[in-house]
Design a protein around this motif. Structure first.
Motif, PDB file in Angstrom:
ATOM      1  N   ALA A  39      -9.180  -3.720 -20.027  1.00 62.54           N
ATOM      2  CA  ALA A  39      -8.159  -3.353 -19.037  1.00 62.54           C
ATOM      3  C   ALA A  39      -7.283  -4.551 -18.672  1.00 62.54           C
ATOM      4  O   ALA A  39      -6.065  -4.412 -18.497  1.00 62.54           O
ATOM      5  CB  ALA A  39      -8.820  -2.795 -17.782  1.00 62.54           C
ATOM      6  N   PHE A  40      -7.895  -5.729 -18.581  1.00 59.13           N
ATOM      7  CA  PHE A  40      -7.133  -6.939 -18.255  1.00 59.13           C
ATOM      8  C   PHE A  40      -6.080  -7.212 -19.334  1.00 59.13           C
ATOM      9  O   PHE A  40      -4.902  -7.435 -19.025  1.00 59.13           O
ATOM     10  CB  PHE A  40      -8.090  -8.133 -18.125  1.00 59.13           C
ATOM     11  N   CYS A  41      -6.497  -7.172 -20.586  1.00 55.92           N
ATOM     12  CA  CYS A  41      -5.543  -7.373 -21.694  1.00 55.92           C
ATOM     13  C   CYS A  41      -4.504  -6.256 -21.719  1.00 55.92           C
ATOM     14  O   CYS A  41      -3.320  -6.489 -21.965  1.00 55.92           O
ATOM     15  CB  CYS A  41      -6.283  -7.427 -23.028  1.00 55.92           C
ATOM     16  N   ASN A  42      -4.970  -5.043 -21.442  1.00 60.78           N
ATOM     17  CA  ASN A  42      -4.068  -3.888 -21.464  1.00 60.78           C
ATOM     18  C   ASN A  42      -2.997  -3.991 -20.386  1.00 60.78           C
ATOM     19  O   ASN A  42      -1.867  -3.545 -20.573  1.00 60.78           O
ATOM     20  CB  ASN A  42      -4.891  -2.610 -21.275  1.00 60.78           C
ATOM     21  N   SER A  43      -3.338  -4.603 -19.240  1.00 55.62           N
ATOM     22  CA  SER A  43      -2.335  -4.749 -18.180  1.00 55.62           C
ATOM     23  C   SER A  43      -1.203  -5.654 -18.631  1.00 55.62           C
ATOM     24  O   SER A  43      -0.030  -5.407 -18.334  1.00 55.62           O
ATOM     25  CB  SER A  43      -2.982  -5.300 -16.902  1.00 55.62           C
ATOM     26  N   PHE A  44      -1.526  -6.692 -19.407  1.00 61.70           N
ATOM     27  CA  PHE A  44      -0.477  -7.555 -19.961  1.00 61.70           C
ATOM     28  C   PHE A  44       0.322  -6.808 -21.024  1.00 61.70           C
ATOM     29  O   PHE A  44       1.531  -7.002 -21.160  1.00 61.70           O
ATOM     30  CB  PHE A  44      -1.095  -8.821 -20.565  1.00 61.70           C
ATOM     31  N   ASN A  45      -0.368  -5.949 -21.762  1.00 60.73           N
ATOM     32  CA  ASN A  45       0.314  -5.119 -22.767  1.00 60.73           C
ATOM     33  C   ASN A  45       1.380  -4.244 -22.112  1.00 60.73           C
ATOM     34  O   ASN A  45       2.532  -4.207 -22.544  1.00 60.73           O
ATOM     35  CB  ASN A  45      -0.733  -4.250 -23.470  1.00 60.73           C
ATOM     36  N   TRP A  46       1.004  -3.550 -21.040  1.00 58.01           N
ATOM     37  CA  TRP A  46       1.941  -2.647 -20.375  1.00 58.01           C
ATOM     38  C   TRP A  46       3.032  -3.410 -19.625  1.00 58.01           C
ATOM     39  O   TRP A  46       4.178  -2.975 -19.583  1.00 58.01           O
ATOM     40  CB  TRP A  46       1.191  -1.723 -19.423  1.00 58.01           C
ATOM     41  N   ALA A  47       2.667  -4.561 -19.046  1.00 54.75           N
ATOM     42  CA  ALA A  47       3.672  -5.365 -18.337  1.00 54.75           C
ATOM     43  C   ALA A  47       4.736  -5.858 -19.319  1.00 54.75           C
ATOM     44  O   ALA A  47       5.945  -5.807 -19.032  1.00 54.75           O
ATOM     45  CB  ALA A  47       3.005  -6.546 -17.635  1.00 54.75           C
ATOM     46  N   ALA A  48       4.291  -6.322 -20.491  1.00 57.21           N
ATOM     47  CA  ALA A  48       5.233  -6.784 -21.513  1.00 57.21           C
ATOM     48  C   ALA A  48       6.085  -5.622 -22.023  1.00 57.21           C
ATOM     49  O   ALA A  48       7.302  -5.749 -22.220  1.00 57.21           O
ATOM     50  CB  ALA A  48       4.468  -7.428 -22.670  1.00 57.21           C
ATOM     51  N   ASN A  49       5.444  -4.470 -22.213  1.00 51.47           N
ATOM     52  CA  ASN A  49       6.154  -3.268 -22.656  1.00 51.47           C
ATOM     53  C   ASN A  49       7.232  -2.874 -21.646  1.00 51.47           C
ATOM     54  O   ASN A  49       8.374  -2.564 -21.999  1.00 51.47           O
ATOM     55  CB  ASN A  49       5.127  -2.132 -22.818  1.00 51.47           C
ATOM     56  N   LEU A  50       6.856  -2.923 -20.373  1.00 51.23           N
ATOM     57  CA  LEU A  50       7.792  -2.593 -19.291  1.00 51.23           C
ATOM     58  C   LEU A  50       8.973  -3.556 -19.275  1.00 51.23           C
ATOM     59  O   LEU A  50      10.129  -3.145 -19.195  1.00 51.23           O
ATOM     60  CB  LEU A  50       7.044  -2.649 -17.952  1.00 51.23           C
ATOM     61  N   LEU A  51       8.678  -4.850 -19.386  1.00 43.11           N
ATOM     62  CA  LEU A  51       9.725  -5.875 -19.385  1.00 43.11           C
ATOM     63  C   LEU A  51      10.702  -5.665 -20.537  1.00 43.11           C
ATOM     64  O   LEU A  51      11.921  -5.708 -20.362  1.00 43.11           O
ATOM     65  CB  LEU A  51       9.071  -7.259 -19.495  1.00 43.11           C
ATOM     66  N   ILE A  52      10.170  -5.397 -21.716  1.00 46.97           N
ATOM     67  CA  ILE A  52      11.011  -5.232 -22.899  1.00 46.97           C
ATOM     68  C   ILE A  52      11.845  -3.959 -22.819  1.00 46.97           C
ATOM     69  O   ILE A  52      13.037  -3.953 -23.127  1.00 46.97           O
ATOM     70  CB  ILE A  52      10.130  -5.241 -24.169  1.00 46.97           C
ATOM     71  N   SER A  53      11.224  -2.860 -22.369  1.00 50.73           N
ATOM     72  CA  SER A  53      11.962  -1.597 -22.282  1.00 50.73           C
ATOM     73  C   SER A  53      13.058  -1.637 -21.217  1.00 50.73           C
ATOM     74  O   SER A  53      14.142  -1.106 -21.405  1.00 50.73           O
ATOM     75  CB  SER A  53      11.007  -0.438 -21.987  1.00 50.73           C
ATOM     76  N   LEU A  54      12.761  -2.290 -20.087  1.00 48.48           N
ATOM     77  CA  LEU A  54      13.750  -2.369 -19.006  1.00 48.48           C
ATOM     78  C   LEU A  54      14.922  -3.277 -19.354  1.00 48.48           C
ATOM     79  O   LEU A  54      16.031  -3.088 -18.887  1.00 48.48           O
ATOM     80  CB  LEU A  54      13.077  -2.881 -17.725  1.00 48.48           C
ATOM     81  N   SER A  55      14.648  -4.282 -20.188  1.00 50.28           N
ATOM     82  CA  SER A  55      15.690  -5.276 -20.463  1.00 50.28           C
ATOM     83  C   SER A  55      16.441  -5.022 -21.765  1.00 50.28           C
ATOM     84  O   SER A  55      17.428  -5.697 -22.047  1.00 50.28           O
ATOM     85  CB  SER A  55      15.065  -6.674 -20.513  1.00 50.28           C
ATOM     86  N   PHE A  56      16.004  -4.047 -22.563  1.00 46.35           N
ATOM     87  CA  PHE A  56      16.560  -3.849 -23.908  1.00 46.35           C
ATOM     88  C   PHE A  56      18.076  -3.657 -23.896  1.00 46.35           C
ATOM     89  O   PHE A  56      18.824  -4.374 -24.555  1.00 46.35           O
ATOM     90  CB  PHE A  56      15.871  -2.642 -24.563  1.00 46.35           C
TER      91      PHE A  56
END
Length: 511
Positions: A442-459
């Motif tokens: 879950a800890f690693c997954n939270s970074f996965n989703w945070a990075a995904n969110l950052l990339i999708s919002l900024s694309f």
């Protein structure tokens, strides 16, 4: 067989929810008059829910068991799908997407851990990869339904609502599976039941001794040198961050938009190109599934990264020297070469093109040019540019551009589906001790989703700022860095029991 069914259905639901927004967005943009920012929020709302789930999901999985976590996630997903199907406002859509995101995040973690603990070492790669096969089938299914409902009035409601069927099927399937295959104090009894087939008597004896060590792991142990946990955390975080920073979420979430922008003119043709993308992804993941326990995790990860980097740096969205009149968006893309360099295309055009292009209408070139204020200056810049302009047949040129874009994206998703797609989650479900596996995942997954969110919002904003070609070049460079990281830090885990992998990490002192 039932474990495989749960894994496949879990992945299918996950992939379906990730991919369905691609086509639904084209209709929602018109029905709800969505601005560019609102489109980004709607795509990213699912990621916000997933990030929230990854922060609390690990505790749920470790304390209440993998099976119960999957059942709860199914119920939450049913609620989210109903909210989306019945939504009458933008806020309703966002709430529905957040709810769905929360559910699929918990489910994704619990499914991978549950299945990895239930099967023998020589089958683990196959069955955990089956989850990724489910994801790709879900994405393909979502693209196909996007195409079917593209011209149906309020077709997006059907797109969101159909997620209920596989969710109900998974809920029923898991009711027939045993409660948690691994409990912190009962590895020996589970082994005797045959749920975990260990390779020899030595492994079995080691597994019986493990529980007493496992009980004492705390969350902070992830960052300590005990049992080399810090290095395991480095491996896990590195994999999930590189998985996202190579740009994969945007290729999926904005697939129809990207195709639309390079000249697939109607909604249907842009979505149909996305269906082709989904089909290639399924085939590539089946290849990965077949080779996960033969070639090994490291080989597939590195090979995938190399192909991803090449396909992105060869991306054809470079400027054209004429101003064709094929597509409402292409004039701005093809307006000319910027002084910033030969690959600097689509400067401020792509984002505003998304907002200004109506789903079922073609905006006249003149009005588009007025909105941008870019066509004139850009044409002036081309005068001194190197290379002859394209002449004569804009249709032919743009057919070539369309197909090169499609082939580049197909190569990219194939490589992702062989490497990062299945292997990241497989390695994550293997490298941590059972006592902290849920929280670590879950800890690693939270970074996965945070990075995904950052990339999708900024694309869209990044394309607005630096242009399409530089964007994809940046993703390509991240792919090269990922190869170096995997070579240096990620161990080979094929054919080893979870206990052997744990012992290997505990014994060795890595740099």
């Amino acid at each position: 067989l039932l474990s495989a069914t749960v894994s496949l259905l879990g992945g299918l639901i996950f992939g379906y929810e990730l991919g369905i927004i691609s086509g639904a967005l084209l209709q929602l943009q018109v029905d709800f008059h969505l601005s560019c920012f609102k489109q980004e929020v709607l795509v990213s709302a699912l990621l916000i829910g997933a990030l929230l789930a990854s922060l609390v999901g690990g505790i749920l999985i470790d304390r209440h068991g993998r099976r119960r976590a999957i059942l709860v996630s199914n119920l939450v997903l049913l609620v989210g799908s109903l909210i989306l199907t019945l939504a009458r406002s933008f806020i309703g859509l966002v709430i529905g997407r957040v709810t769905v995101g929360f559910a699929i995040s918990v489910s994704s973690m619990a499914c991978c851990i549950y299945v990895s603990e239930m099967v023998a070492a020589h089958q683990r790669g196959l069955l955990v990869s089956l989850y990724e096969v489910g994801i790709t089938i879900g994405i393909l299914l979502s693209y196909a339904l996007n195409y079917i409902f593209a011209d149906v009035e309020e077709g997006w409601r059907y797109m969101f609502g159909l997620a209920i069927a596989p969710t109900a099927m998974q809920f029923l399937s898991i009711l027939f599976l045993p409660v948690n295959p691994v409990k912190l104090s009962s590895w020996d009894s589970d082994c005797q039941k045959g749920l975990i087939q260990l390779q020899d008597t030595e492994d079995r004896a080691a597994a019986k001794r493990e529980p007493y060590k496992e009980k004492h792991y705390s969350f902070l142990d992830l960052f300590r040198t005990r049992d080399n946990m810090r290095r395991r955390t480095l491996v896990g975080l590195g994999l999930v961050l590189f998985q996202q920073f190579t740009g994969q979420p945007n290729v999926l979430g904005y697939a129809s938009k990207i195709f639309h922008s390079v000249g697939f003119q109607s909604n249907s043709s842009a979505i149909l190109a996305s269906v082709g993308l989904g089909a290639i992804k399924v085939v590539a993941t089946l290849v990965a599934m077949a080779f996960a326990d033969k070639a090994g995790r490291r080989v597939l990860l590195m090979a995938g990264c190399v192909v991803m980097a090449i396909s992105l740096t060869q991306h054809p969205l470079t400027p054209l020297s004429t101003q064709p009149t094929v597509s409402p968006i292409l004039p701005a893309l093809g307006a000319g070469k910027s002084q910033a360099g030969p690959g600097f295309a689509a400067t401020r055009s792509f984002t505003k093109a998304f907002a200004s292009t109506q789903s079922r209408e073609v905006v006249p070139d003149s009005s588009l040019a007025q909105k941008r204020g870019l066509v004139g200056p850009a044409k002036e810049e081309t005068v001194g540019s190197a290379g002859p302009p394209f002449g004569g047949a804009p249709w032919a040129e743009h057919m070539v551009l369309n197909w090169i874009t499609l082939l580049s994206m197909m190569a990219f998703v194939s490589a992702f589906s062989v490497g990062f797609g299945p292997m990241t989650w497989l390695v994550l479900s293997e490298i941590y001790p059972a006592g902290i596996r849920g929280r670590a995942f879950a800890f690693c997954n939270s970074f996965n989703w945070a990075a995904n969110l950052l990339i999708s919002l900024s694309f869209l904003d990044l394309i607005d700022a630096i242009g399409f070609s530089w964007m994809f070049l940046l993703y390509g460079l991240m792919g090269v860095m990922a190869v170096i990281f995997i070579y240096l830090f990620v161990p080979e885990t094929k054919g080893q029991s979870l206990e052997e992998i744990d012992q290997q990490f505990s014994r060795k002192r890595y740099v």
